[in-house]
Design a protein around this motif. Structure first.
Motif, PDB file in Angstrom:
ATOM      1  N   LEU A 110       7.737 -10.433   2.028  1.00 35.91           N
ATOM      2  CA  LEU A 110       8.193 -10.228   0.713  1.00 35.91           C
ATOM      3  C   LEU A 110       9.547  -9.769   0.611  1.00 35.91           C
ATOM      4  N   ARG A 111      10.157 -10.112  -0.453  1.00 31.67           N
ATOM      5  CA  ARG A 111      11.716  -9.647  -0.589  1.00 31.67           C
ATOM      6  C   ARG A 111      11.832  -8.158  -0.341  1.00 31.67           C
ATOM      7  N   GLY A 112      12.726  -7.649   0.158  1.00 31.16           N
ATOM      8  CA  GLY A 112      12.850  -6.235   0.162  1.00 31.16           C
ATOM      9  C   GLY A 112      12.880  -5.283  -1.089  1.00 31.16           C
ATOM     10  N   GLY A 113      11.833  -4.443  -1.227  1.00 34.94           N
ATOM     11  CA  GLY A 113      11.542  -3.334  -2.380  1.00 34.94           C
ATOM     12  C   GLY A 113      10.518  -4.116  -3.281  1.00 34.94           C
ATOM     13  N   SER A 114      10.031  -5.354  -2.835  1.00 34.94           N
ATOM     14  CA  SER A 114       9.096  -6.107  -3.946  1.00 34.94           C
ATOM     15  C   SER A 114       7.742  -5.317  -3.741  1.00 34.94           C
TER      16      SER A 114
END
Length: 438
Positions: A110-114
Motif C-alpha cells: 500500500l502507499r506509505g501511511g495508508s
C-alpha cells in the motif's frame, strides 16, 4: 460513629466482592478447575463441608415447592448469558472471517501511511519495480506472481430488505487467482481479460440482487455480465471480481490501489521488505495479508466486544437483583427449617455454603440454558456488516467453546453475588426468633 463504621464495612464488602468477581471472570480454566477441586475436597473430607452438603440436599429437595420463584434466577441468567455470548460471537465471527482471508506467504503493498486499500494509490510505473524485488515467487512460466489491484465500492440492492448497500468490486491482475489458491469456481467460469465480465463470491450472490450467473448488471452506466461464482471461505466471498485493466478504463483510474504478491515462503517477507526499503522510488508499506486483514478487523471486533460486555453487565446487574430477591424470599420462607438446622448443630458456615451452592446450581442451569440457546440460534448465522474499507462483508457468528465457557463463568459469578448476602442473612438468623415467627 457506629453507623459510619457499618457503612464503611458494607462498602468494603462490596469493593471486595467486585474485585473478586472481576478476578473470577478473568480466571483461566486451570484456576477454575483448581478451585473446584479444593471445594470438592473441603466438602468431602471436613465436618463443616459434609454438613454443608447435607444442608444443600435439604434445600434442593424443596426446590419443586418454589420452582416458580427459582425459575426467575434461571431465566434471568439464561438471558444474560445468551445475549453476551451472541454479541461476542458476532465479533469473533467477523474476526475469524478476516483472519482466514490472509496468508503468511502473501504480502500486500500500500502507499506509505495508508490504513486500507481505499485510501491508497500506487503508480503504474511502480508495479514493474515491485515485480523485480527479491522474495517473490514465480509461476510455471517464470513470471513473478504479482497482482496490481483496484478496489471500487459499488452500489447494490440487498435481498433482505431491498435497500441500497455498498459492495466491493475488486479488479485483479492475471496472477490474482494463483496468489489466492483458496478461491474455487463453483459455478460458471472465470472472467476473460478485456471484457466486462464479473465473477462473484457466494456471499455476495446471496446478499445482493441480480448476481446470478448469466445475469447482466449495470455498473458505471455500462453492462457487466456475471459469468461465474466462486467460494473462498473468507472475506473475498463478499466481493465481486473483474479484470483490473477493464475496471480501470471503466472508472477512469490512472493508478492502482494495492499490489498483492505471492512470496517464496513466509520467511521471504523479511527479504522482500528489505528490498522494498532499499529502493528510494518505492515509498510503500508492506504487510503480510494475514496481518493486514487482522488489523482491518481490530476496530470493529473491539467495539463489539465492549458493547457486548457493557450490555451483559447491565443485564447481569438486573439478574443479580432478581437472584437476591428470590434467595431472600427463599431464606425467609425457610426460616423455621434453617433455624431447626442451626438448633441441631449446623453452624453458620455450613448454612452459608448450602445457600450459596443452591444459588450456584440455579445459576449453572441458567448458564447452560443461555449457552445452548445462543449456540442453537446464532452459531453459523450469516450476517453482513461494514468493514474497514466501507463495503459490506459477509460473515457467520462463531459461538466457540471459549465463548460458552466465558458465558458460564458470568452465570456462576452472578450466582455468587446473588447468593452471598441471602446466605449471610440465613447464617445470622436468630434461632429463637426464627422459630417463633415461622
Amino acid at each position: 460513629m457506629n453507623r459510619i463504621k457499618k457503612w464503611l464495612g458494607n462498602l468494603g464488602v462490596i469493593v471486595a466482592l467486585l474485585v473478586g468477581l472481576v478476578g473470577w471472570i478473568l480466571l483461566p480454566w486451570q484456576g477454575v478447575l483448581a478451585l473446584a477441586v479444593l471445594a470438592a475436597l473441603w466438602l468431602s473430607f471436613t465436618r463443616s463441608g459434609r454438613l454443608a452438603l447435607a444442608a444443600t440436599r435439604i434445600g434442593i429437595a424443596s426446590l419443586p415447592d418454589r420452582w416458580g420463584a427459582s425459575s426467575v434466577i434461571v431465566v434471568g441468567i439464561a438471558g444474560v448469558v445468551g445475549v453476551l455470548v451472541a454479541m461476542l460471537a458476532m465479533g469473533a465471527g467477523f474476526q475469524k472471517t478476516l483472519n482466514q482471508t490472509g496468508r503468511d506467504d502473501t504480502a500486500i503493498i500500500l502507499r506509505g501511511g495508508s490504513q486500507a486499500e481505499t485510501n491508497s494509490t500506487i503508480a503504474r510505473e511502480q508495479v514493474p519495480l515491485i515485480s523485480s524485488l527479491a522474495g517473490i515467487a514465480l509461476d510455471t512460466d517464470g513470471r513473478p506472481l504479482v497482482s496490481p489491484e483496484l478496489s471500487q465500492v459499488v452500489n447494490m440492492v440487498t435481498r433482505a430488505d431491498g435497500t441500497d448497500a455498498n459492495a466491493q468490486l475488486r479488479g485483479v491482475g492475471d496472477a490474482g487467482w494463483a496468489i489466492r489458491p483458496q478461491l474455487e469456481i463453483v459455478e460458471g467460469r472465470r472472467f476473460e481479460p478485456g471484457k466486462r465480465e464479473l465473477v462473484v463470491g457466494q456471499g455476495a450472490q446471496s446478499q445482493y440482487v441480480g448476481l446470478e450467473v448469466g445475469k447482466t448488471i449495470e455498473l458505471a452506466n455500462q453492462d457487466w455480465t456475471v459469468v461465474g461464482r466462486f467460494a473462498s471461505g473468507d472475506s473475498h466471498d463478499s466481493e465481486l471480481w473483474a479484470d483490473a485493466q477493464t475496471l480501470s478504463s471503466t472508472y477512469q483510474r490512472t493508478s492502482y490501489q494495492s499490489v498483492t504478491v505471492r512470496l517464496k515462503n513466509a520467511k521471504a517477507l523479511t527479504a522482500f521488505k528489505a528490498a522494498m526499503a532499499a529502493d528510494p522510488r518505492l515509498k510503500l508499506d508492506v504487510l503480510s495479508t494475514k496481518d493486514y486483514y487482522s488489523k482491518q478487523s481490530e476496530g470493529l471486533t473491539k467495539l463489539i466486544d465492549i458493547l457486548g460486555k457493557v450490555i451483559g453487565t447491565i443485564m447481569a446487574i438486573g439478574a443479580v437483583f432478581g437472584a437476591l430477591n428470590t434467595m431472600y424470599a427463599a431464606v425467609a420462607g425457610r426460616a423455621r427449617e434453617i433455624a431447626t438446622m442451626r438448633a441441631i448443630g449446623f453452624r453458620g458456615l455450613p448454612v452459608v455454603v448450602a445457600v450459596m451452592l443452591e444459588t450456584m446450581l440455579l445459576a449453572l442451569l441458567g448458564g447452560l440454558l443461555g449457552g445452548l440457546l445462543a449456540w442453537l440460534v446464532f452459531n453459523n448465522y450469516s450476517v453482513s456488516t461494514l468493514s474497514g474499507n466501507f463495503s459490506q462483508v459477509m460473515f457467520k457468528f462463531n459461538v466457540s467453546p471459549e465463548l460458552l465457557w466465558s458465558g458460564l463463568k458470568w452465570a456462576l459469578g452472578i450466582g455468587l453475588v446473588g447468593g452471598l448476602f441471602p446466605s449471610l442473612r440465613a447464617a445470622r438468623l436468630p434461632v429463637t426468633e426464627a422459630l417463633r415467627s415461622a
